[in-house]
Design a protein around this motif. Structure first.
Motif, PDB file in Angstrom:
ATOM      1  N   GLN A 116      -3.707 -23.384   1.524  1.00 36.31           N
ATOM      2  CA  GLN A 116      -4.189 -24.685   1.959  1.00 36.31           C
ATOM      3  C   GLN A 116      -5.711 -24.695   2.092  1.00 36.31           C
ATOM      4  O   GLN A 116      -6.367 -25.659   1.697  1.00 36.31           O
ATOM      5  N   LEU A 128      -6.534 -34.366   4.423  1.00 32.44           N
ATOM      6  CA  LEU A 128      -5.280 -33.910   5.026  1.00 32.44           C
ATOM      7  C   LEU A 128      -4.357 -33.444   3.921  1.00 32.44           C
ATOM      8  O   LEU A 128      -4.171 -34.135   2.915  1.00 32.44           O
ATOM      9  N   GLY A 130      -0.565 -31.582   3.100  1.00 30.27           N
ATOM     10  CA  GLY A 130       0.750 -31.056   3.430  1.00 30.27           C
ATOM     11  C   GLY A 130       1.208 -30.094   2.348  1.00 30.27           C
ATOM     12  O   GLY A 130       0.507 -29.842   1.374  1.00 30.27           O
ATOM     13  N   ILE A 167       5.060 -36.961   3.846  1.00 34.01           N
ATOM     14  CA  ILE A 167       4.376 -35.712   4.160  1.00 34.01           C
ATOM     15  C   ILE A 167       5.035 -35.127   5.402  1.00 34.01           C
ATOM     16  O   ILE A 167       5.179 -35.817   6.408  1.00 34.01           O
ATOM     17  N   HIS A 169       4.963 -33.368   8.652  1.00 35.04           N
ATOM     18  CA  HIS A 169       3.887 -33.181   9.610  1.00 35.04           C
ATOM     19  C   HIS A 169       3.651 -31.710   9.949  1.00 35.04           C
ATOM     20  O   HIS A 169       2.508 -31.260  10.082  1.00 35.04           O
ATOM     21  N   THR A 171       3.770 -29.185   8.186  1.00 34.25           N
ATOM     22  CA  THR A 171       3.092 -28.460   7.108  1.00 34.25           C
ATOM     23  C   THR A 171       1.616 -28.799   7.010  1.00 34.25           C
ATOM     24  O   THR A 171       0.907 -28.206   6.204  1.00 34.25           O
ATOM     25  N   THR A 172       1.124 -29.740   7.787  1.00 34.21           N
ATOM     26  CA  THR A 172      -0.204 -30.279   7.528  1.00 34.21           C
ATOM     27  C   THR A 172      -1.334 -29.367   7.982  1.00 34.21           C
ATOM     28  O   THR A 172      -1.259 -28.688   8.998  1.00 34.21           O
ATOM     29  N   PHE A 174      -5.608 -30.204   8.164  1.00 35.18           N
ATOM     30  CA  PHE A 174      -6.589 -31.264   7.935  1.00 35.18           C
ATOM     31  C   PHE A 174      -7.954 -30.815   8.427  1.00 35.18           C
ATOM     32  O   PHE A 174      -8.085 -29.858   9.208  1.00 35.18           O
ATOM     33  N   ASP A 194       4.179 -38.347  14.683  1.00 38.21           N
ATOM     34  CA  ASP A 194       3.692 -37.629  13.505  1.00 38.21           C
ATOM     35  C   ASP A 194       3.452 -38.591  12.348  1.00 38.21           C
ATOM     36  O   ASP A 194       2.440 -38.500  11.646  1.00 38.21           O
ATOM     37  N   ILE A 198      -0.324 -39.452  10.454  1.00 39.54           N
ATOM     38  CA  ILE A 198      -0.565 -39.321   9.016  1.00 39.54           C
ATOM     39  C   ILE A 198      -0.944 -40.668   8.415  1.00 39.54           C
ATOM     40  O   ILE A 198      -1.878 -40.768   7.610  1.00 39.54           O
ATOM     41  N   VAL A 209      -5.450 -37.804   0.874  1.00 41.45           N
ATOM     42  CA  VAL A 209      -4.373 -36.943   1.353  1.00 41.45           C
ATOM     43  C   VAL A 209      -3.574 -36.440   0.157  1.00 41.45           C
ATOM     44  O   VAL A 209      -3.543 -37.067  -0.898  1.00 41.45           O
ATOM     45  N   ASN A 211      -0.126 -33.448  -1.036  1.00 44.20           N
ATOM     46  CA  ASN A 211       0.875 -32.415  -0.780  1.00 44.20           C
ATOM     47  C   ASN A 211       0.737 -31.327  -1.839  1.00 44.20           C
ATOM     48  O   ASN A 211       0.530 -31.630  -3.024  1.00 44.20           O
TER      49      ASN A 211
END
Length: 241
Positions: A116, A128, A130, A167, A169, A171-172, A174, A194, A198, A209, A211
């Motif tokens: 990430q 952000l 995910g 997404i 939450h 896993t995020t 930011f 959550d 997001i 944002v 993923n």
């Protein structure tokens, strides 16, 4: 007076409320991260089942292994504030360039933080991020099923604009400056704090944002999940429908 954030540092925020059976495995998955520059912030939301005592015992047991981290911080709230209050308290304590969420009953892949951070460094317009994840039943960690509700690229903005959710939450990760700009979680949508966080992170038309397609998180399904109090099912079950 505001102070600059520490470049490259990931502040991992974990909130704990009566998660005694799961929190040790969660912390073990953080300790096993391949990314070296992180701090751990554990906010205990007035647990009554011994969760806080387990966390402090775990920290003492792993003191030598944790010596290379940038800091371990625990805070036990004097009363149960709810998820929004606890997670936002943790974000206020975070000093890293990046903030990562880690739910106390779930697990992170060892390469989660590394991948990430690398993506965010290579894509400065993304605020952000995910990841893909897999779901497992409590007690069966090796029997995992893929998530089916995530979206990628331009589909993310369209999904949230239509009132949807895509997404996970937990896993995020930011940028700390995103929190500095928009603040943390609120109680406006009880049970879906959550989602609200997001949704308000998304800049219309900016595509800020994303993923990752990599499976970097493992979501534990169990009967005491918070989302079951509001929806009668786990978040993974609800969003996969």
């Amino acid at each position: 007076m505001s102070y600059p954030r520490v470049p490259g540092l990931v502040s991992i925020v974990t909130t704990v409320y009566n998660k005694l059976p799961y929190v040790k495995e969660c912390l073990d998955s953080i300790l096993n991260q391949t990314y070296p520059s992180w701090e751990l912030i554990v906010i205990d939301d007035a647990s009554t089942d011994g969760s806080y005592e387990l966390v402090t015992h775990w920290l003492n047991q792993h003191e030598a292994e944790l010596s290379g981290s940038q800091g371990i911080y625990t805070m036990r709230l004097p009363r149960n504030t709810g998820y929004a209050g606890a997670v936002t308290a943790g974000m206020f304590l975070a000093k890293g360039e990046f903030i990562a969420i880690q739910d106390a009953d779930d697990l992170s892949h060892p390469d989660r933080l590394a991948k990430q951070v690398r993506y965010l460094q290579e894509h400065p317009h993304i605020e952000l991020l995910g990841t893909n994840y897999e779901v497992f039943e409590d007690g069966s960690p090796d029997r995992r099923s893929p998530a089916r509700w995530l979206r990628y690229g331009e589909q993310i903005g369209r999904t949230y604009a239509a009132g949807g959710h895509c997404i996970c939450h937990g896993t995020t990760m930011f940028r700390g400056e995103l929190f500095d700009r928009i603040g943390g979680h609120t109680r406006r949508i009880e049970g879906a704090e959550d989602y609200e966080f997001i949704a308000k992170s998304i800049r219309p038309g900016a595509r800020n944002v994303e993923n990752l397609t990599d499976v970097l998180y493992f979501y534990r399904r169990h009967l005491k999940q918070r989302s079951r109090q509001y929806f009668g099912q786990s978040a993974a079950e609800r969003d996969d429908e």
